[in-house]
Motif scaffolding. Sequence first.
Motif, PDB file in Angstrom:
ATOM      1  N   GLY A   8       0.823  -1.195   0.000  1.00 28.87           N
ATOM      2  CA  GLY A   8       0.000   0.000   0.000  1.00 28.87           C
ATOM      3  C   GLY A   8       0.860   1.250   0.000  1.00 28.87           C
ATOM      4  O   GLY A   8       2.083   1.189  -0.165  1.00 28.87           O
ATOM      5  N   ASN A   9       0.221   2.390   0.214  1.00 29.39           N
ATOM      6  CA  ASN A   9       0.923   3.675   0.241  1.00 29.39           C
ATOM      7  C   ASN A   9       2.106   3.616   1.208  1.00 29.39           C
ATOM      8  O   ASN A   9       1.966   3.183   2.354  1.00 29.39           O
ATOM      9  CB  ASN A   9      -0.005   4.786   0.725  1.00 29.39           C
ATOM     10  CG  ASN A   9      -1.324   4.843  -0.009  1.00 29.39           C
ATOM     11  OD1 ASN A   9      -1.902   3.809  -0.331  1.00 29.39           O
ATOM     12  ND2 ASN A   9      -1.804   6.044  -0.258  1.00 29.39           N
ATOM     13  N   LYS A  10       3.246   4.119   0.759  1.00 27.31           N
ATOM     14  CA  LYS A  10       4.413   4.100   1.633  1.00 27.31           C
ATOM     15  C   LYS A  10       4.284   5.089   2.784  1.00 27.31           C
ATOM     16  O   LYS A  10       4.909   4.901   3.833  1.00 27.31           O
ATOM     17  CB  LYS A  10       5.675   4.356   0.810  1.00 27.31           C
ATOM     18  CG  LYS A  10       5.995   3.192  -0.118  1.00 27.31           C
ATOM     19  CD  LYS A  10       7.300   3.371  -0.874  1.00 27.31           C
ATOM     20  CE  LYS A  10       7.600   2.113  -1.687  1.00 27.31           C
ATOM     21  NZ  LYS A  10       8.846   2.233  -2.471  1.00 27.31           N
ATOM     22  N   ASN A  11       3.487   6.117   2.604  1.00 30.62           N
ATOM     23  CA  ASN A  11       3.316   7.071   3.688  1.00 30.62           C
ATOM     24  C   ASN A  11       2.543   6.487   4.859  1.00 30.62           C
ATOM     25  O   ASN A  11       2.812   6.823   6.017  1.00 30.62           O
ATOM     26  CB  ASN A  11       2.594   8.318   3.186  1.00 30.62           C
ATOM     27  CG  ASN A  11       2.621   9.439   4.198  1.00 30.62           C
ATOM     28  OD1 ASN A  11       3.652   9.710   4.810  1.00 30.62           O
ATOM     29  ND2 ASN A  11       1.495  10.102   4.396  1.00 30.62           N
ATOM     30  N   TYR A  12       1.600   5.617   4.585  1.00 27.45           N
ATOM     31  CA  TYR A  12       0.671   5.160   5.620  1.00 27.45           C
ATOM     32  C   TYR A  12       0.739   3.667   5.960  1.00 27.45           C
ATOM     33  O   TYR A  12       0.316   3.283   7.045  1.00 27.45           O
ATOM     34  CB  TYR A  12      -0.769   5.449   5.184  1.00 27.45           C
ATOM     35  CG  TYR A  12      -1.115   6.884   4.927  1.00 27.45           C
ATOM     36  CD1 TYR A  12      -1.165   7.817   5.952  1.00 27.45           C
ATOM     37  CD2 TYR A  12      -1.422   7.324   3.642  1.00 27.45           C
ATOM     38  CE1 TYR A  12      -1.522   9.147   5.718  1.00 27.45           C
ATOM     39  CE2 TYR A  12      -1.778   8.636   3.384  1.00 27.45           C
ATOM     40  CZ  TYR A  12      -1.823   9.550   4.422  1.00 27.45           C
ATOM     41  OH  TYR A  12      -2.175  10.861   4.178  1.00 27.45           O
ATOM     42  N   SER A  13       1.193   2.838   5.052  1.00 26.52           N
ATOM     43  CA  SER A  13       1.026   1.393   5.223  1.00 26.52           C
ATOM     44  C   SER A  13       2.153   0.776   6.051  1.00 26.52           C
ATOM     45  O   SER A  13       3.172   0.322   5.526  1.00 26.52           O
ATOM     46  CB  SER A  13       0.926   0.682   3.869  1.00 26.52           C
ATOM     47  OG  SER A  13       0.660  -0.692   4.066  1.00 26.52           O
ATOM     48  N   SER A  14       1.942   0.746   7.348  1.00 33.39           N
ATOM     49  CA  SER A  14       2.951   0.174   8.246  1.00 33.39           C
ATOM     50  C   SER A  14       3.154  -1.315   7.983  1.00 33.39           C
ATOM     51  O   SER A  14       4.279  -1.828   8.058  1.00 33.39           O
ATOM     52  CB  SER A  14       2.531   0.391   9.700  1.00 33.39           C
ATOM     53  OG  SER A  14       1.275  -0.205   9.964  1.00 33.39           O
ATOM     54  N   TRP A  15       2.071  -2.016   7.661  1.00 32.47           N
ATOM     55  CA  TRP A  15       2.190  -3.458   7.411  1.00 32.47           C
ATOM     56  C   TRP A  15       3.045  -3.719   6.181  1.00 32.47           C
ATOM     57  O   TRP A  15       3.833  -4.679   6.150  1.00 32.47           O
ATOM     58  CB  TRP A  15       0.797  -4.065   7.238  1.00 32.47           C
ATOM     59  CG  TRP A  15      -0.033  -3.948   8.477  1.00 32.47           C
ATOM     60  CD1 TRP A  15      -0.979  -2.997   8.751  1.00 32.47           C
ATOM     61  CD2 TRP A  15       0.044  -4.781   9.639  1.00 32.47           C
ATOM     62  NE1 TRP A  15      -1.502  -3.195  10.007  1.00 32.47           N
ATOM     63  CE2 TRP A  15      -0.899  -4.282  10.571  1.00 32.47           C
ATOM     64  CE3 TRP A  15       0.799  -5.894   9.982  1.00 32.47           C
ATOM     65  CZ2 TRP A  15      -1.096  -4.869  11.823  1.00 32.47           C
ATOM     66  CZ3 TRP A  15       0.606  -6.478  11.222  1.00 32.47           C
ATOM     67  CH2 TRP A  15      -0.326  -5.968  12.116  1.00 32.47           C
TER      68      TRP A  15
END
Length: 231
Positions: A8-15
């Motif tokens: 997912g988005n690199k800014n938000y997707s911790s997983w």
Amino acid sequence: MTLHLVIGNKNYSSWSFRPWIAMTVAGIPFEETVVPLDDPDFKATVGAHSGTGKVPVLIDGDVRVWESLAIIEYVADKCPEAKLWPADRVARAQARAVATEMHAGFAALRKALPMNMSRPPQPTALGDEVKHDVARIEAIWRDCRKRFGAGGPFLFGAFGAADAMYAPVVSRFFTYAVPVGPEARAYMDAVAALPAWIAWRDAALREPWVHPSAELDWPAVPRLSAPRLSA
């Protein structure tokens, strides 16, 4: 066949960040596909590879592996030369325990402090449950460093799977200026100095997508300056 990681988005997707940084630091080659979390076709796109319809997903030929920790375990088995887990049996047991604790726990911290690498560092009020999570994470880092960290600046000396599992927490602590002791801060600085961390962060800062649920300052969306791309 090259491994393929759907994230997912690199800014938000911790997983997504966890297997990505584990494989990147270890030098395991892979291709990546970023699927924005608010893409209207997100579930269909990701669901073609995983019944969960969630990222990340690792594709290796006919094999599909989902869940961050399962992906890390898979590539550790496939690429033992990467040494993602400590060689010592006792250290390896602790590394797996703290990695699993991260995977399954710290719900209060996750909810209160969403990963947001583009947000300029700024403190936010922490509730008691979040403070408890922060204290537990600091204790884990301190214990691992004291018992097993003599060979380098990371939890078990060299960067490995356990560090990858805690990388999003490092990001959160920076973003929300979470007060930590000097030992935790030294560990955070070591993780943030990794070329892989810098590459992920720089890509995150260039992303155009905004998710209000992960923006604590909404409707304001403060942003760090994105790095310039090389000519």
